[in-house]
Each structure stands twice: as C-alpha cells, then as structure tokens.
Motif scaffolding. Structure first.
Motif, mmCIF file in Angstrom:
data_model
loop_
_atom_site.group_PDB
_atom_site.id
_atom_site.type_symbol
_atom_site.label_atom_id
_atom_site.label_comp_id
_atom_site.label_asym_id
_atom_site.label_seq_id
_atom_site.Cartn_x
_atom_site.Cartn_y
_atom_site.Cartn_z
ATOM 1 N N TYR A 150 0.840 -1.204 0.000
ATOM 2 C CA TYR A 150 0.000 0.000 0.000
ATOM 3 C C TYR A 150 0.877 1.256 0.000
ATOM 4 O O TYR A 150 0.673 2.182 -0.783
ATOM 5 N N LYS A 160 -1.034 9.349 4.519
ATOM 6 C CA LYS A 160 -1.189 8.014 3.912
ATOM 7 C C LYS A 160 -1.383 6.934 4.981
ATOM 8 O O LYS A 160 -2.091 5.947 4.753
ATOM 9 N N ASP A 214 -4.947 7.241 5.854
ATOM 10 C CA ASP A 214 -5.762 6.615 4.796
ATOM 11 C C ASP A 214 -5.743 5.091 4.962
ATOM 12 O O ASP A 214 -6.792 4.435 4.854
ATOM 13 N N ASN A 272 -7.971 3.771 7.521
ATOM 14 C CA ASN A 272 -9.383 3.779 7.161
ATOM 15 C C ASN A 272 -9.727 2.794 6.061
ATOM 16 O O ASN A 272 -10.849 2.332 5.955
ATOM 17 N N GLU A 273 -8.724 2.457 5.210
ATOM 18 C CA GLU A 273 -9.017 1.631 4.044
ATOM 19 C C GLU A 273 -8.715 0.145 4.217
ATOM 20 O O GLU A 273 -9.310 -0.693 3.557
ATOM 21 N N ILE A 274 -7.677 -0.180 5.042
ATOM 22 C CA ILE A 274 -7.237 -1.583 5.105
ATOM 23 C C ILE A 274 -7.877 -2.311 6.292
ATOM 24 O O ILE A 274 -7.852 -1.820 7.396
#
Ligand SMILES: *Cc1c(COP(=O)(O)O)cnc(C)c1O
Length: 421
Positions: A379, A413, A416, A419-421
């Motif tokens: 990521y 990042k 982010d 929140n995303e993974i």
C-alpha cells in the motif's frame, strides 16, 4: 530487461522469501529523503534505508570528501599500519561519547561491532584468570545476524533455524517500576558467572520499536556496575540523534563500559563498525603474553573511505542544522501521535525522538510474520513511500533532512491506510 528482471535471475536478497516476494524495485538514483526507480517514480525513504541514512541520499558533502579520499588512499592493512581518516575519526568521535570511553576498535558493520564487544568482555575476564562466561541480554533483543550477535538476541523467527547451535544466554525482561527489584535479584544470583550485559538503550528496534524508560535502565546499569558486570550499549541503531539526544546513552547518568556503533555512523554511506571501550578493558589485554591479545580483525577494518564517510557525516552531525531537524521531526511526530491515538485500529502509539511506531490492531498477537504486513508494505509503496512494517507495527524513521511536507504526506497516507485496510 529491467533492472528488477535482471536481478531476479541472479540475486538472493536479505530477509526475503524469494518464492513469494515478487520483483524488487530497481533504484537508480537518490536525493535528499527520496530515491527514484527505473521508471522515474519517486519514493520517500521513510525507513532511512534500513535505519542507516541520516542526512539524505547521495549527500554532496559526504560524496565530495569520499571522492577526495579515493585518490589519496583507498585502503591499507590496519594491523601494523594506520592512516589519517581512522586517527581523526577516533579523535573526533570519542569526545562526543560518555567520557569513560577511551579506545576505538574498528570493524565493518553492526553485527561485527557487537561480536567485538562480546569478545572483549569474555576475554577481559579470561585474561584475569576469572571464569565469567555467561552473557545477560533482554528478551526480544536484536544485536545482529552473525552467530555471536544472534546468540545474544532474543530467540525468534530470525534465529529459529539455528537456535540449537547458539550459546546459552540469560534473558531478562525490560525493566519497569514493578519488576526492577526482581530483575536486580536475578542478576545478583548470577553475578559470579556473568561476564557482561548487552542491551539496546531505550528502543528495541527490530523487536518492533519497543520502548522503555531511562530511569529503570539506569538502575539496572548501576546494579551491574555494583556487581562488577561489564555493560555493552548497542547503539548501532540508536546512535547519532535517533532518540532525540546524540546517543541514547546520554539519557542515563550511569554509563556503559563498551559501546557499539554502525548504521548512521557514516551517514548511511559506507559499511563501518566501531566498538569503543574503557581504559580498564583495554588494559586487561596488555601483556607480555601473546595469548592475551584480542585476536580479531576483518580485511576491511578501518577502511579509509568508510572512515572518511564517517568524518564527513560527523561534520553534518555537529552542525547546528542537525539538532534543529531532529527536534522538528520529533515535534511533528508528537502532533501526529496526538491525532491518531485512540483510533479504533491503533493498539498503541509510541515515540522516542525521531522514531514513531504504531501497533495495528489485528485481533491477534503481534507477529513479525503477520499477513497484514505485506498488504501495508505494498500500500505504501504504491503511494510512493518506503515503510517496512515489522509485522503489524508501522514505524517512521526518516532521514533528518525530510521536510514537513514529506512528513505530512506520510502521516496522511498512514491515516488513509487505517481507514481503508
Ligand atoms: C542493525 C542492528 C545491528 C546489526 O547491524 P548490521 O550492520 O546490520 O550487522 C546490531 N544491533 C542493533 C541494535 C541493530 O539495530
């Protein structure tokens, strides 16, 4: 063929499961806190290239001094001979260290600096006809990958294949208020056998940036001194400003007998190891008896180019800019820490100086082999950031030249990813 494809035909990489790792990233150039791959993609080097880089890549001052040295003297045998860069480095490094440090022994990486320290301690006792052969170390310690250094490291995935062959070491927990008396008692019970105690001051890097308090380490060191046990501060990682002071040992009034350096010693430019010791240790090897010699050395001991890189690096280390940068990074980390502390996916956040580490909530135990690690790694690479999580622990360990904008980008990042993974 790309660099990465040519590499894959012939090269076996460190700490890499070659079957599943995928192609490496081919890097062609570095500048400041960034490196650039063969397609021109920029990456912020948020781990200082395995914790070695302090002032940025291809630093012009270090490059200039090295190139001047290259046409003067590239290398000379260091037994029976010496040279300006080695002498000047000893003259300039020792005054920066705790004042009990009196002699410099050169080698060529962090593991060898540790091997030398261990041998110094074991033979120190032998040379005086005393049988002290046990070594004390912390659980989860990491001191390098050669056999002696592995032996004094915690038993882990890194050592598992060799555990049976590693010499026996007494491991104790990191000290805190509740266990300090018990640890001291444990040490006292073994004092006649213990040659030395080796430790990573304040931060256990490889274990996952585990941090502990100077107060309790100081008490342990005082206790070792009182019991006549030699102490080895492995500052291979923590040295040269990482923890907010020049050396992590500067946080403790009680000083170690031996110190180990590498990694940032040359600003991350060349491989070099240094082991320093007290006059008392040095003198235990002085004798008419040749068997009392420290029989240790490497082909590239005190390589003049590496010593010159260290000298150029010290120029930068002792400039006004470096402490200011270290403080700036520590402040930025601190602000970020306050922002993400309490996030549902963060188990804990810790910081010492320029080092910040976040433990990701996985619902499971913390593990170096956590599958989350590979997802996070990819990521961040996609986002143009080199971060190598230690299992589910993400840490940022930037070169001191990193800008606030670059730091903000890394923080955003990470947020982010949370929140995303
Ligand atoms: C990296 C490290 C070492 C080993 O250094 P190498 O140069 O990789 O052999 C030893 N001790 C500590 C604390 C380290 O972080």
């Amino acid at each position: 063929m790309t660099l990465a494809e040519r590499d894959a035909k012939l090269i076996w990489h460190p700490y890499t499961q070659m079957q599943t790792a995928g192609l490496p990233v081919g890097i062609v150039r570095g500048e400041g806190a960034c490196v650039y791959d063969e397609d021109g993609k920029e990456y912020i080097d948020a781990v200082s290239s395995w914790w070695v880089n302090l002032y940025g890549h291809a630093h012009p001052h270090i490059a200039k001094r090295i190139s001047e040295q290259l046409t003067k003297l590239e290398h000379v045998i260091f037994a029976g001979f010496t040279h300006e860069p080695a002498v000047e480095l000893a003259e300039r490094l020792l005054p920066l260290l705790p004042h009990n440090q009196a002699k410099v022994f050169y080698s060529d990486n962090g593991s060898t600096a540790v091997e030398v320290a261990i041998k110094m301690c074991l033979q120190y006792w032998l040379n005086q006809g005393k049988a002290r052969t046990k070594i004390l170390a912390f659980n989860n310690a990491y001191h390098g990958d050669t056999f002696g250094a592995m032996a004094v490291s915690g038993r882990s995935a890194f050592t598992a294949a060799f555990d049976q062959l590693l010499f026996e070491v007494e491991f104790i927990d990191l000290p805190h208020q509740k266990n300090i008396s018990q640890l001291k008692e444990q040490i006292s019970n073994l004092k006649d056998e213990l040659a030395c105690f080796i430790y990573e001051p304040l931060v256990q890097g490889s274990a996952g940036m585990i941090m502990y308090q100077p107060e309790w380490l100081n008490e342990l060191l005082q206790h070792c001194a009182a019991e006549g046990i030699l102490t080895i501060a492995d500052e291979v990682f923590t040295g040269f400003g990482r923890t907010g002071k020049p050396f992590a040992s500067d946080y403790m009034p009680q000083k170690a007998d031996i110190m180990c350096f590498s990694k940032g010693l040359t600003g991350g430019t060349m491989a070099l190891g240094v082991t320093t010791c007290t006059q008392q240790i040095y003198e235990a090897f002085l004798s008419e008896d040749k068997m009392k010699t420290l029989f240790h050395g490497h082909s590239f001991t005190a390589n003049p180019i590496a010593c010159t890189a260290a000298l150029a690096s010290l120029d930068l280390f002792t400039s006004d800019e470096t402490p200011a940068n270290i403080k700036r990074i520590a402040d930025q980390h601190h602000q970020f820490r306050q922002k993400i502390e309490g996030h549902a996916k963060i188990r804990s956040v810790r910081q010492t100086g320029t080092i910040i580490a976040m433990e990701w909530e996985t619902g499971n135990e913390t593990s170096y082999l956590s599958p989350l690690r590979d997802r996070l790694y990819k990521y961040f690479l996609n986002a143009g950031i080199i971060l190598r999580p230690l299992g589910n622990i993400i840490y940022i360990l930037p070169p001191y030249c990193i800008t606030n904008e670059q730091l903000s980008y890394i923080y955003s990042k990470i947020t982010d990813a949370l929140n995303e993974i």
